[in-house]
Motif scaffolding. Sequence first.
Motif, mmCIF file in Angstrom:
data_model
loop_
_atom_site.group_PDB
_atom_site.id
_atom_site.type_symbol
_atom_site.label_atom_id
_atom_site.label_comp_id
_atom_site.label_asym_id
_atom_site.label_seq_id
_atom_site.Cartn_x
_atom_site.Cartn_y
_atom_site.Cartn_z
ATOM 1 N N ARG A 413 0.872 -1.189 0.000
ATOM 2 C CA ARG A 413 0.000 0.000 0.000
ATOM 3 C C ARG A 413 0.899 1.225 0.000
ATOM 4 N NH1 ARG A 413 -4.208 1.167 4.814
ATOM 5 N NH2 ARG A 413 -4.796 -1.002 4.385
ATOM 6 N N LYS A 414 1.101 1.781 -1.189
ATOM 7 C CA LYS A 414 2.083 2.860 -1.352
ATOM 8 C C LYS A 414 1.755 4.067 -0.466
ATOM 9 C CE LYS A 414 4.111 0.538 -4.655
ATOM 10 N NZ LYS A 414 5.374 -0.162 -4.364
ATOM 11 N N LYS A 415 0.503 4.442 -0.440
ATOM 12 C CA LYS A 415 0.098 5.605 0.350
ATOM 13 C C LYS A 415 -0.436 5.130 1.704
ATOM 14 C CE LYS A 415 -0.969 8.376 -3.752
ATOM 15 N NZ LYS A 415 -2.001 9.148 -4.476
ATOM 16 N N TYR A 416 0.472 4.973 2.651
ATOM 17 C CA TYR A 416 0.110 4.405 3.952
ATOM 18 C C TYR A 416 0.734 5.260 5.064
ATOM 19 C CZ TYR A 416 -1.545 0.487 6.808
ATOM 20 O OH TYR A 416 -2.231 -0.311 7.697
ATOM 21 N N PRO A 417 0.142 6.433 5.347
ATOM 22 C CA PRO A 417 0.751 7.354 6.316
ATOM 23 C C PRO A 417 0.917 6.758 7.717
ATOM 24 C CG PRO A 417 -1.487 8.046 5.724
ATOM 25 C CD PRO A 417 -1.104 6.973 4.780
ATOM 26 N N ASP A 418 -0.040 5.959 8.175
ATOM 27 C CA ASP A 418 0.073 5.385 9.514
ATOM 28 C C ASP A 418 1.280 4.452 9.622
ATOM 29 O OD1 ASP A 418 -2.108 6.740 10.439
ATOM 30 O OD2 ASP A 418 -3.529 5.119 10.089
ATOM 31 N N CYS A 419 1.570 3.753 8.534
ATOM 32 C CA CYS A 419 2.716 2.843 8.545
ATOM 33 C C CYS A 419 4.015 3.648 8.582
ATOM 34 C CB CYS A 419 2.679 1.926 7.333
ATOM 35 S SG CYS A 419 3.788 0.525 7.493
ATOM 36 N N TYR A 420 4.081 4.728 7.830
ATOM 37 C CA TYR A 420 5.269 5.599 7.900
ATOM 38 C C TYR A 420 5.437 6.174 9.311
ATOM 39 C CZ TYR A 420 6.413 5.681 2.920
ATOM 40 O OH TYR A 420 6.827 5.340 1.659
ATOM 41 N N TYR A 421 4.317 6.505 9.942
ATOM 42 C CA TYR A 421 4.375 7.030 11.316
ATOM 43 C C TYR A 421 4.985 5.993 12.259
ATOM 44 C CZ TYR A 421 2.707 8.007 16.018
ATOM 45 O OH TYR A 421 2.642 8.184 17.376
ATOM 46 N N ASN A 422 4.507 4.743 12.170
ATOM 47 C CA ASN A 422 5.037 3.694 13.048
ATOM 48 C C ASN A 422 6.485 3.356 12.718
ATOM 49 O OD1 ASN A 422 2.845 2.828 14.911
ATOM 50 N ND2 ASN A 422 1.734 2.501 13.003
ATOM 51 N N LEU A 423 6.836 3.421 11.440
ATOM 52 C CA LEU A 423 8.224 3.212 11.041
ATOM 53 C C LEU A 423 9.110 4.303 11.657
ATOM 54 C CD1 LEU A 423 10.267 1.650 9.250
ATOM 55 C CD2 LEU A 423 9.654 3.200 7.381
ATOM 56 N N GLY A 424 8.607 5.529 11.670
ATOM 57 C CA GLY A 424 9.339 6.626 12.302
ATOM 58 C C GLY A 424 9.558 6.388 13.786
ATOM 59 N N ARG A 425 8.558 5.850 14.461
ATOM 60 C CA ARG A 425 8.707 5.530 15.893
ATOM 61 C C ARG A 425 9.787 4.479 16.101
ATOM 62 N NH1 ARG A 425 3.197 4.183 18.753
ATOM 63 N NH2 ARG A 425 4.676 4.004 20.467
ATOM 64 N N LEU A 426 9.828 3.484 15.218
ATOM 65 C CA LEU A 426 10.870 2.445 15.301
ATOM 66 C C LEU A 426 12.249 3.077 15.168
ATOM 67 C CD1 LEU A 426 11.956 -0.530 15.160
ATOM 68 C CD2 LEU A 426 11.551 -0.395 12.700
ATOM 69 N N TYR A 427 12.414 3.948 14.164
ATOM 70 C CA TYR A 427 13.714 4.589 13.953
ATOM 71 C C TYR A 427 14.083 5.479 15.144
ATOM 72 C CZ TYR A 427 13.683 3.035 9.071
ATOM 73 O OH TYR A 427 13.698 2.282 7.923
#
Length: 574
Positions: A413-427
């Motif tokens: 799912r290319k446009k997945y803002p919530d996933c980018y948010y959680n990825l940011g928390r991981l980083y």
Amino acid sequence: VAGIVGRADLLCALFFLLSFLGYCKAFRENKEGHNFSIFWVLVSVILGAIAMLCKEQGITILGLNAVFDALVISKLNVLELIQKLLHKDKSLENVGLLRKGLLFRITLLMSGGASILYIRWRIMGTGPPAFTEVDNPASFADSLFVRAINYNYYYSLNAWLLLCPWWLCFDWSMGCIPLIKSVSDWRIIALAALWFCLIGLICQALCSEDSHKRRILTLGLGFLIIPFLPASNLFFRVGFVIAERVIYLPSIGYCILFTYGFSLLSKQAKKKKILAVAVLGILLINVMRCALRSSQWRSEEQLFRSALSVCPLNAKVHYNVGKNLADKGNQSAAIKYYREAVRLNPKYVHAMNNLGNILKERNELQEAEELLSLAVQIQPDFAAAWMNLGIVQNSLRRFEEAEQSYWTAIKHRKKYPDCYYNLGRLYADLNRHIDALNAWRNATVLKPEHSLAWNNMIILLDNTGNLAQAEAVGREALELIPNDHSLMFSLANVLGKSQKYKESEALFLKAIKANPNAASYHGNLAVLYHRWGNLDLAKKHYEVSLKLDPMAPGTKENYNLLRRKLEQLQKKGG
């Protein structure tokens, strides 16, 4: 959605009937049909096209008009026609096929129908929708016998719902109706009864010497059967087992047959009052049932729970009840229904995902991981399950696996803002600050109102000493989401550290006005006043913060420091 679909059915029925009445009007001047109005035939075709735009089964009105014209208007004797064809009799014009313009009108209707279908295909494409086995299990059966017998059983259930609309369910898929797999299944009686009644009525409609009876039965059966044909699985696979909406138009034919049957009984019955009372009783019961069903549709909870007694084997019913309970915060009860949904359908990935989410929130991480791993194994492109699996793996401190899960979710799912948010928390947890900021920035690009991503960017920049950049991000965020009090609070903290006390104070007060019961808002405003030297205001907001949250970290220590400072000032002043 139900409201829109309901209105579409009503509009389709309206134009369906208008098309039929328009076709009848073409013969008003001469009931024998020798002369007819081409204008009204074309109007009927146009109204049929509008009916199809409302609901695709609306196009069946053209078939109904053709049958009505041939059997009722032109009085075509089907049995006589068959006999003449079998005996190769060349005098077909005597049976009414070519006379009275019937062939021309049928050609008009067929041409109109073909044009409508062509336009529809040009607009919407020719590819059939993709359905799964749980939507319509019989259509996926390998055996032609199993498919045929189950389709006929579905017809009998639809007929029963017209006769006795007591078993009503918002969804009949996912094992609601188990397949008939052998002739020893007692349910075959239902389809035998259906065809016994239908064949009897069709024979009467075609062979009766009473022209009035033929006319009414033909019209009733036409309205009953023809609008149902698109849902019959005969021409293409449909995405449902039973859909109550598709028997709305056929109910017109049922009402015609019911009324005619009542009129016949009333002529023969000696005690007509008893018959009238019985019919009024049936009408009253159906009105009460309609009122009850309407009340069930007023709330999701009532609608979903009403289906439990009708389709206890339907996993989707249990899933929807569970989701409704989870949305209301009743997680313990929701778990029970989600587990039942997964038990009934072990491949129900959405139930697994939601159950895994709840277990994740309850810190039951091992079982949550098992469910989510199974969900992505069954459906590898299930982006939401991949993201939730990543969150669980992150909580289990398996960071590399979590990162891989997040990127797999984004791949699907290319446009997945919530996933980018959680990825940011991981980083951020891994102190990969640049990667974290980039991930959150991607989230805000895809979803500019993603408050959490904006907030985390401001806080991370603040914590790493990049106050100017944090301020710029905070101002950008507030331009996009001007009424978000959490963003006001985060930016106010940054401005306070930058010694922009006046602007910081204004934002703190605005945030407190929006959310007056946030202890941290009062506590941080007190720290600002403390730094600024407004000690009385600092004391006031420290006290408010401690009243709202006596255990607020750091607030009590800061308050005690302020009190000692005030005591010292009083001693000096004394």
